[in-house]
Design a protein around this motif. Sequence first.
Motif, PDB file in Angstrom:
ATOM      1  N   GLN A   1       0.827  -1.203   0.000  1.00  0.00           N
ATOM      2  CA  GLN A   1       0.000   0.000   0.000  1.00  0.00           C
ATOM      3  C   GLN A   1       0.866   1.259   0.000  1.00  0.00           C
ATOM      4  OE1 GLN A   1      -2.335  -0.677   3.549  1.00  0.00           O
ATOM      5  NE2 GLN A   1      -4.126  -1.324   2.387  1.00  0.00           N
ATOM      6  N   MET A   2       1.901   1.250   0.828  1.00  0.00           N
ATOM      7  CA  MET A   2       2.758   2.431   0.928  1.00  0.00           C
ATOM      8  C   MET A   2       3.504   2.684  -0.369  1.00  0.00           C
ATOM      9  SD  MET A   2       6.097   3.267   3.181  1.00  0.00           S
ATOM     10  CE  MET A   2       7.021   2.734   1.741  1.00  0.00           C
ATOM     11  N   LYS A   3       3.951   1.611  -1.038  1.00  0.00           N
ATOM     12  CA  LYS A   3       4.684   1.761  -2.290  1.00  0.00           C
ATOM     13  C   LYS A   3       3.802   2.329  -3.403  1.00  0.00           C
ATOM     14  CE  LYS A   3       7.358  -1.608  -3.617  1.00  0.00           C
ATOM     15  NZ  LYS A   3       7.805  -2.987  -3.921  1.00  0.00           N
ATOM     16  N   SER A   4       2.481   2.223  -3.231  1.00  0.00           N
ATOM     17  CA  SER A   4       1.569   2.753  -4.247  1.00  0.00           C
ATOM     18  C   SER A   4       1.346   4.255  -4.083  1.00  0.00           C
ATOM     19  CB  SER A   4       0.222   2.030  -4.190  1.00  0.00           C
ATOM     20  OG  SER A   4      -0.470   2.333  -2.997  1.00  0.00           O
ATOM     21  N   GLN A   5       1.974   4.858  -3.051  1.00  0.00           N
ATOM     22  CA  GLN A   5       1.881   6.294  -2.825  1.00  0.00           C
ATOM     23  C   GLN A   5       2.996   7.019  -3.587  1.00  0.00           C
ATOM     24  OE1 GLN A   5      -0.728   7.329  -0.566  1.00  0.00           O
ATOM     25  NE2 GLN A   5      -1.198   5.164  -0.775  1.00  0.00           N
ATOM     26  N   GLY A   6       2.945   8.336  -3.580  1.00  0.00           N
ATOM     27  CA  GLY A   6       4.041   9.113  -4.133  1.00  0.00           C
ATOM     28  C   GLY A   6       3.856   9.498  -5.589  1.00  0.00           C
ATOM     29  N   GLU A   7       4.910  10.096  -6.160  1.00  0.00           N
ATOM     30  CA  GLU A   7       4.840  10.615  -7.523  1.00  0.00           C
ATOM     31  C   GLU A   7       4.826   9.504  -8.566  1.00  0.00           C
ATOM     32  OE1 GLU A   7       7.984  13.362  -8.157  1.00  0.00           O
ATOM     33  OE2 GLU A   7       7.354  14.739  -6.555  1.00  0.00           O
ATOM     34  N   ASN A   8       5.541   8.418  -8.305  1.00  0.00           N
ATOM     35  CA  ASN A   8       5.590   7.289  -9.232  1.00  0.00           C
ATOM     36  C   ASN A   8       5.075   6.043  -8.524  1.00  0.00           C
ATOM     37  OD1 ASN A   8       6.990   8.694 -11.466  1.00  0.00           O
ATOM     38  ND2 ASN A   8       8.658   8.833  -9.968  1.00  0.00           N
ATOM     39  N   PRO A   9       3.759   5.936  -8.364  1.00  0.00           N
ATOM     40  CA  PRO A   9       3.188   4.850  -7.572  1.00  0.00           C
ATOM     41  C   PRO A   9       3.488   3.465  -8.146  1.00  0.00           C
ATOM     42  CG  PRO A   9       1.470   5.998  -8.789  1.00  0.00           C
ATOM     43  CD  PRO A   9       2.714   6.805  -8.922  1.00  0.00           C
ATOM     44  N   TYR A  10       3.761   2.542  -7.253  1.00  0.00           N
ATOM     45  CA  TYR A  10       4.052   1.163  -7.630  1.00  0.00           C
ATOM     46  C   TYR A  10       2.757   0.455  -7.997  1.00  0.00           C
ATOM     47  CZ  TYR A  10       5.462  -3.743  -7.009  1.00  0.00           C
ATOM     48  OH  TYR A  10       5.687  -5.082  -7.190  1.00  0.00           O
ATOM     49  N   ASP A  11       2.739  -0.200  -9.149  1.00  0.00           N
ATOM     50  CA  ASP A  11       1.569  -0.938  -9.624  1.00  0.00           C
ATOM     51  C   ASP A  11       1.934  -2.418  -9.630  1.00  0.00           C
ATOM     52  OD1 ASP A  11      -0.400  -2.238 -11.215  1.00  0.00           O
ATOM     53  OD2 ASP A  11      -0.911  -0.345 -12.182  1.00  0.00           O
ATOM     54  N   LEU A  12       1.491  -3.156  -8.618  1.00  0.00           N
ATOM     55  CA  LEU A  12       1.868  -4.560  -8.486  1.00  0.00           C
ATOM     56  C   LEU A  12       1.354  -5.389  -9.653  1.00  0.00           C
ATOM     57  CD1 LEU A  12       3.111  -6.895  -6.934  1.00  0.00           C
ATOM     58  CD2 LEU A  12       1.027  -7.021  -5.543  1.00  0.00           C
ATOM     59  N   GLU A  13       0.127  -5.137 -10.080  1.00  0.00           N
ATOM     60  CA  GLU A  13      -0.433  -5.914 -11.188  1.00  0.00           C
ATOM     61  C   GLU A  13       0.395  -5.729 -12.456  1.00  0.00           C
ATOM     62  OE1 GLU A  13      -4.663  -6.484 -13.644  1.00  0.00           O
ATOM     63  OE2 GLU A  13      -4.590  -5.283 -11.813  1.00  0.00           O
ATOM     64  N   GLN A  14       0.724  -4.497 -12.756  1.00  0.00           N
ATOM     65  CA  GLN A  14       1.527  -4.211 -13.944  1.00  0.00           C
ATOM     66  C   GLN A  14       2.921  -4.815 -13.829  1.00  0.00           C
ATOM     67  OE1 GLN A  14       2.933  -0.062 -14.664  1.00  0.00           O
ATOM     68  NE2 GLN A  14       1.829  -0.237 -16.596  1.00  0.00           N
ATOM     69  N   SER A  15       3.504  -4.716 -12.651  1.00  0.00           N
ATOM     70  CA  SER A  15       4.838  -5.263 -12.426  1.00  0.00           C
ATOM     71  C   SER A  15       4.857  -6.780 -12.620  1.00  0.00           C
ATOM     72  CB  SER A  15       5.316  -4.911 -11.015  1.00  0.00           C
ATOM     73  OG  SER A  15       6.570  -5.495 -10.744  1.00  0.00           O
ATOM     74  N   MET A  16       3.854  -7.464 -12.075  1.00  0.00           N
ATOM     75  CA  MET A  16       3.804  -8.915 -12.203  1.00  0.00           C
ATOM     76  C   MET A  16       3.497  -9.352 -13.632  1.00  0.00           C
ATOM     77  SD  MET A  16       4.764  -9.908  -9.313  1.00  0.00           S
ATOM     78  CE  MET A  16       4.543 -11.665  -9.507  1.00  0.00           C
ATOM     79  N   ALA A  17       2.691  -8.575 -14.346  1.00  0.00           N
ATOM     80  CA  ALA A  17       2.390  -8.893 -15.741  1.00  0.00           C
ATOM     81  C   ALA A  17       3.658  -8.883 -16.589  1.00  0.00           C
ATOM     82  CB  ALA A  17       1.361  -7.916 -16.294  1.00  0.00           C
ATOM     83  N   ALA A  18       4.600  -8.011 -16.240  1.00  0.00           N
ATOM     84  CA  ALA A  18       5.868  -7.949 -16.963  1.00  0.00           C
ATOM     85  C   ALA A  18       6.843  -9.025 -16.501  1.00  0.00           C
ATOM     86  CB  ALA A  18       6.495  -6.567 -16.782  1.00  0.00           C
ATOM     87  N   TYR A  19       6.730  -9.423 -15.230  1.00  0.00           N
ATOM     88  CA  TYR A  19       7.696 -10.340 -14.629  1.00  0.00           C
ATOM     89  C   TYR A  19       7.362 -11.814 -14.882  1.00  0.00           C
ATOM     90  CZ  TYR A  19      10.159 -12.784 -10.827  1.00  0.00           C
ATOM     91  OH  TYR A  19      10.912 -13.647 -10.104  1.00  0.00           O
ATOM     92  N   LEU A  20       6.092 -12.161 -14.839  1.00  0.00           N
ATOM     93  CA  LEU A  20       5.691 -13.568 -14.889  1.00  0.00           C
ATOM     94  C   LEU A  20       6.111 -14.300 -16.161  1.00  0.00           C
ATOM     95  CD1 LEU A  20       2.227 -13.319 -13.133  1.00  0.00           C
ATOM     96  CD2 LEU A  20       4.207 -14.615 -12.333  1.00  0.00           C
ATOM     97  N   PRO A  21       6.062 -13.686 -17.341  1.00  0.00           N
ATOM     98  CA  PRO A  21       6.531 -14.426 -18.524  1.00  0.00           C
ATOM     99  C   PRO A  21       7.967 -14.903 -18.400  1.00  0.00           C
ATOM    100  CG  PRO A  21       5.255 -12.527 -19.201  1.00  0.00           C
ATOM    101  CD  PRO A  21       5.452 -12.391 -17.705  1.00  0.00           C
ATOM    102  N   ARG A  22       8.810 -14.134 -17.730  1.00  0.00           N
ATOM    103  CA  ARG A  22      10.196 -14.561 -17.535  1.00  0.00           C
ATOM    104  C   ARG A  22      10.272 -15.759 -16.610  1.00  0.00           C
ATOM    105  NH1 ARG A  22      10.876  -8.888 -17.093  1.00  0.00           N
ATOM    106  NH2 ARG A  22      11.386  -8.980 -14.878  1.00  0.00           N
ATOM    107  N   GLN A  23       9.392 -15.792 -15.610  1.00  0.00           N
ATOM    108  CA  GLN A  23       9.342 -16.952 -14.719  1.00  0.00           C
ATOM    109  C   GLN A  23       8.895 -18.203 -15.464  1.00  0.00           C
ATOM    110  OE1 GLN A  23       9.697 -17.386 -10.896  1.00  0.00           O
ATOM    111  NE2 GLN A  23      11.239 -16.049 -11.797  1.00  0.00           N
ATOM    112  N   ILE A  24       7.911 -18.046 -16.330  1.00  0.00           N
ATOM    113  CA  ILE A  24       7.403 -19.179 -17.090  1.00  0.00           C
ATOM    114  C   ILE A  24       8.471 -19.732 -18.033  1.00  0.00           C
ATOM    115  CG2 ILE A  24       5.750 -19.829 -18.900  1.00  0.00           C
ATOM    116  CD1 ILE A  24       3.727 -17.960 -17.548  1.00  0.00           C
TER     117      ILE A  24
END
Length: 259
Positions: A35-58
């Motif tokens: 929740q805290m990482k989603s604050q600020g000027e450049n909020p962290y988007d977990l869904e977007q981050s995982m969408a980019a990361y998961l194909p590499r895991q697969i």
Amino acid sequence: MDPNTAFAIKAASISDVPTLAKISSDSFLEDRHTQMKSQGENPYDLEQSMAAYLPRQIASPTSVLLKAVDESTGEIVGWISWGFRGFSPAEIAGPDPDATALISNEVESQKPAEEEKRVQASQEQQAKSEPGPVDDSPIKQLERITDADLRRWMDKVMPEGTRCMFVVSLCVSPKWQGKGVGASLLHWGTRKADAAGVFIWVHSSEGAWRMYQKHGFETLETLDVDLDQYAPSLLLNNQGRTEKWGHYVFRYMKRSPQG
């Protein structure tokens, strides 16, 4: 597990990535660090981050990405990514016959397209040659601290030559939590680790460590972070009032082989 519910553990594929990323985001909605990482000027988007990361895991030959599927509806209700250190590809696929089927049946569908890999390589090369400005915001400072501490732990727990397994990530859809999904996803790996005689480690979030503890993991080290030192604003609670974020404890846990 709910006796009226049945689900199967299967290999995840590229087509599952959007669903898995959404489950990740939903499962961490109440996690204060996220929740805290989603604050600020450049909020962290977990869904977007995982969408980019998961194909590499697969696509990784040293990882196995599994999904839990409700057999009555076909709904994906949770997933886990298992990492392997010191294992050959053949060992990762076996000796568990279920694991062999899981991996071999979908291996081709899990490989990213050649064009996707070419574009990704090009983007990575461009990023290296054209570095952008360093984000020195408090949230990014905290991210660098937690990343550095995780690397320290990894160097300590699995130095060169170590043979082990680890939980990269485990997420269960909120409405399915407490119904045995996480336990079943973990069981796939604990059986494999016990058969191979290796330990498993995990970097646990604040909300998950008790589940890991129930499955034989012990807390060996912790990282206690005062979130208020890095938060850009106070926490808005469910009653619409602001309050401090408080401390958040990451736990480094390890499970020794059993049986």
